[in-house]
Design a protein around this motif. Structure first.
Motif, mmCIF file in Angstrom:
data_model
loop_
_atom_site.group_PDB
_atom_site.id
_atom_site.type_symbol
_atom_site.label_atom_id
_atom_site.label_comp_id
_atom_site.label_asym_id
_atom_site.label_seq_id
_atom_site.Cartn_x
_atom_site.Cartn_y
_atom_site.Cartn_z
ATOM 1 N N LEU A 189 -2.403 4.371 7.927
ATOM 2 C CA LEU A 189 -3.239 5.826 7.666
ATOM 3 C C LEU A 189 -2.554 6.943 8.570
ATOM 4 O O LEU A 189 -2.679 8.050 7.772
ATOM 5 C CB LEU A 189 -4.402 5.596 8.714
ATOM 6 N N ARG A 190 -1.539 6.851 9.337
ATOM 7 C CA ARG A 190 -0.864 8.032 9.565
ATOM 8 C C ARG A 190 0.305 8.231 8.412
ATOM 9 O O ARG A 190 0.559 9.588 8.182
ATOM 10 C CB ARG A 190 0.231 7.697 10.840
ATOM 11 N N GLU A 191 0.693 7.295 7.804
ATOM 12 C CA GLU A 191 1.563 7.790 6.682
ATOM 13 C C GLU A 191 0.708 8.336 5.560
ATOM 14 O O GLU A 191 1.314 9.190 5.041
ATOM 15 C CB GLU A 191 2.182 6.416 6.021
ATOM 16 N N CYS A 192 -0.213 7.953 5.452
ATOM 17 C CA CYS A 192 -1.224 8.510 4.446
ATOM 18 C C CYS A 192 -1.485 9.962 4.691
ATOM 19 O O CYS A 192 -1.595 10.910 3.809
ATOM 20 C CB CYS A 192 -2.671 7.775 4.328
ATOM 21 N N ARG A 193 -1.692 10.294 5.972
ATOM 22 C CA ARG A 193 -1.705 11.743 6.057
ATOM 23 C C ARG A 193 -0.930 12.500 5.933
ATOM 24 O O ARG A 193 -0.790 13.828 5.656
ATOM 25 C CB ARG A 193 -1.920 11.904 8.017
ATOM 26 N N VAL A 194 0.551 12.134 5.751
ATOM 27 C CA VAL A 194 1.671 13.010 5.567
ATOM 28 C C VAL A 194 1.631 12.924 3.702
ATOM 29 O O VAL A 194 1.822 13.949 3.217
ATOM 30 C CB VAL A 194 3.120 12.186 5.995
ATOM 31 N N SER A 195 1.413 11.749 3.328
ATOM 32 C CA SER A 195 1.932 11.368 1.774
ATOM 33 C C SER A 195 0.733 12.005 1.123
ATOM 34 O O SER A 195 1.041 12.427 0.099
ATOM 35 C CB SER A 195 2.169 9.978 1.614
ATOM 36 N N CYS A 196 -0.429 11.712 1.350
ATOM 37 C CA CYS A 196 -1.693 12.471 0.723
ATOM 38 C C CYS A 196 -2.634 12.947 1.776
ATOM 39 O O CYS A 196 -3.551 12.276 2.024
ATOM 40 C CB CYS A 196 -2.364 11.174 -0.172
ATOM 41 N N MET A 210 -9.193 10.937 2.150
ATOM 42 C CA MET A 210 -10.175 10.547 3.099
ATOM 43 C C MET A 210 -9.442 9.231 3.734
ATOM 44 O O MET A 210 -9.284 8.519 2.952
ATOM 45 C CB MET A 210 -11.614 10.408 2.909
ATOM 46 N N ARG A 211 -9.486 9.016 5.038
ATOM 47 C CA ARG A 211 -8.865 7.656 5.766
ATOM 48 C C ARG A 211 -9.976 7.078 6.568
ATOM 49 O O ARG A 211 -10.412 7.741 7.402
ATOM 50 C CB ARG A 211 -7.467 7.995 6.434
ATOM 51 N N LEU A 212 -10.120 5.708 6.279
ATOM 52 C CA LEU A 212 -11.075 5.233 7.041
ATOM 53 C C LEU A 212 -10.580 3.858 7.450
ATOM 54 O O LEU A 212 -9.794 2.993 6.689
ATOM 55 C CB LEU A 212 -12.367 4.755 6.294
ATOM 56 N N LEU A 269 -9.077 8.291 -1.394
ATOM 57 C CA LEU A 269 -9.745 7.546 -0.319
ATOM 58 C C LEU A 269 -8.941 6.381 -0.010
ATOM 59 O O LEU A 269 -8.473 5.540 -0.731
ATOM 60 C CB LEU A 269 -11.164 7.163 -0.380
ATOM 61 N N VAL A 270 -8.714 6.184 1.393
ATOM 62 C CA VAL A 270 -7.907 5.088 2.063
ATOM 63 C C VAL A 270 -8.643 4.236 3.054
ATOM 64 O O VAL A 270 -9.219 4.917 3.878
ATOM 65 C CB VAL A 270 -6.346 5.335 2.496
ATOM 66 N N ILE A 271 -9.148 2.868 2.686
ATOM 67 C CA ILE A 271 -9.880 2.530 3.565
ATOM 68 C C ILE A 271 -9.168 1.006 3.950
ATOM 69 O O ILE A 271 -8.730 0.133 3.012
ATOM 70 C CB ILE A 271 -11.138 1.926 3.124
ATOM 71 N N SER A 272 -8.719 0.642 5.168
ATOM 72 C CA SER A 272 -8.146 -0.472 5.550
ATOM 73 C C SER A 272 -8.896 -1.065 7.011
ATOM 74 O O SER A 272 -9.426 -0.392 7.832
ATOM 75 C CB SER A 272 -6.833 -0.024 6.108
ATOM 76 N N SER A 294 0.878 -1.149 -0.138
ATOM 77 C CA SER A 294 -0.032 -0.030 0.192
ATOM 78 C C SER A 294 0.906 1.103 -0.067
ATOM 79 O O SER A 294 0.615 2.426 -0.407
ATOM 80 C CB SER A 294 -0.975 0.022 1.224
ATOM 81 N N LEU A 295 2.296 1.238 0.817
ATOM 82 C CA LEU A 295 2.945 2.438 0.738
ATOM 83 C C LEU A 295 3.515 2.673 -0.695
ATOM 84 O O LEU A 295 3.516 3.887 -1.089
ATOM 85 C CB LEU A 295 4.052 2.061 1.701
ATOM 86 N N SER A 296 3.578 1.697 -1.441
ATOM 87 C CA SER A 296 4.289 1.914 -2.933
ATOM 88 C C SER A 296 3.067 2.559 -3.723
ATOM 89 O O SER A 296 3.164 3.401 -4.605
ATOM 90 C CB SER A 296 4.609 0.812 -3.657
ATOM 91 N N PHE A 297 1.810 2.061 -3.418
ATOM 92 C CA PHE A 297 0.564 2.657 -4.296
ATOM 93 C C PHE A 297 0.524 4.111 -3.813
ATOM 94 O O PHE A 297 0.107 5.072 -4.525
ATOM 95 C CB PHE A 297 -0.583 2.002 -3.790
ATOM 96 N N ILE A 298 0.671 4.407 -2.663
ATOM 97 C CA ILE A 298 0.418 5.791 -1.938
ATOM 98 C C ILE A 298 1.406 6.798 -2.603
ATOM 99 O O ILE A 298 1.152 7.966 -3.163
ATOM 100 C CB ILE A 298 0.313 5.950 -0.535
ATOM 101 N N GLU A 299 2.714 6.441 -3.000
ATOM 102 C CA GLU A 299 3.688 7.112 -3.692
ATOM 103 C C GLU A 299 3.424 7.188 -4.975
ATOM 104 O O GLU A 299 3.716 8.230 -5.699
ATOM 105 C CB GLU A 299 5.089 6.453 -3.314
ATOM 106 N N ASP A 300 2.885 6.187 -5.709
ATOM 107 C CA ASP A 300 2.877 6.425 -7.097
ATOM 108 C C ASP A 300 1.281 6.887 -7.547
ATOM 109 O O ASP A 300 1.210 7.294 -8.702
ATOM 110 C CB ASP A 300 2.903 4.749 -7.859
ATOM 111 N N ALA A 301 0.215 6.843 -6.997
ATOM 112 C CA ALA A 301 -1.054 7.320 -7.304
ATOM 113 C C ALA A 301 -1.550 8.525 -6.562
ATOM 114 O O ALA A 301 -1.022 8.686 -5.354
ATOM 115 C CB ALA A 301 -2.013 6.043 -7.086
ATOM 116 N N ASN A 302 -2.310 9.107 -7.283
ATOM 117 C CA ASN A 302 -3.248 10.332 -6.512
ATOM 118 C C ASN A 302 -4.576 9.672 -5.710
ATOM 119 O O ASN A 302 -5.455 9.391 -6.319
ATOM 120 C CB ASN A 302 -3.543 11.472 -7.482
ATOM 121 N N ILE A 303 -4.205 9.450 -4.464
ATOM 122 C CA ILE A 303 -5.306 8.746 -3.798
ATOM 123 C C ILE A 303 -6.296 9.838 -3.174
ATOM 124 O O ILE A 303 -5.946 10.676 -2.382
ATOM 125 C CB ILE A 303 -4.598 7.592 -2.596
#
Length: 90
Positions: free
Chosen positions: A68-75, A79-81, A52-55, A41-50
């Motif tokens: 989800l913490r990483e997503c708050r920084v990277s994108c 929205m994170r769920l 919504l993240v749901i986990s 998922s970290l590689s997708f976050i770096e490569d795509a304009n996300i």
């Protein structure tokens, strides 16, 4: 052909997204990316304009809150769920 407006990243190590993926893609025009691990998922976050993240909360010994913490920084605009499975202890 419907234009994709929302990119969703689903993090799930048990492949429960196949039906939801089809509905979101076919009916609503979402682009759904499914990652089976936090590392993937970290590689997708770096490569795509996300958008919504749901986990699910527990991913084979990993705490999904970390991604989800990483997503708050990277994108930061995504929205994170965090969803809890019936046997998950959050």
């Amino acid at each position: 052909m419907m234009q994709v407006s929302t990119v969703m990243l689903a993090i799930d190590d048990e492949d429960e997204w196949s039906g939801v993926n089809a509905m979101l893609t076919d009916d609503l025009g979402y682009r759904v990316i499914v990652a089976p691990t936090v590392k993937k998922s970290l590689s997708f976050i770096e490569d795509a304009n996300i958008d919504l993240v749901i986990s699910e909360s527990q991913l084979q010994g990993e705490d999904a809150r970390n991604i989800l913490r990483e997503c708050r920084v990277s994108c930061p605009n995504a929205m994170r769920l965090l969803v809890k499975g019936e046997n998950d202890d959050v």
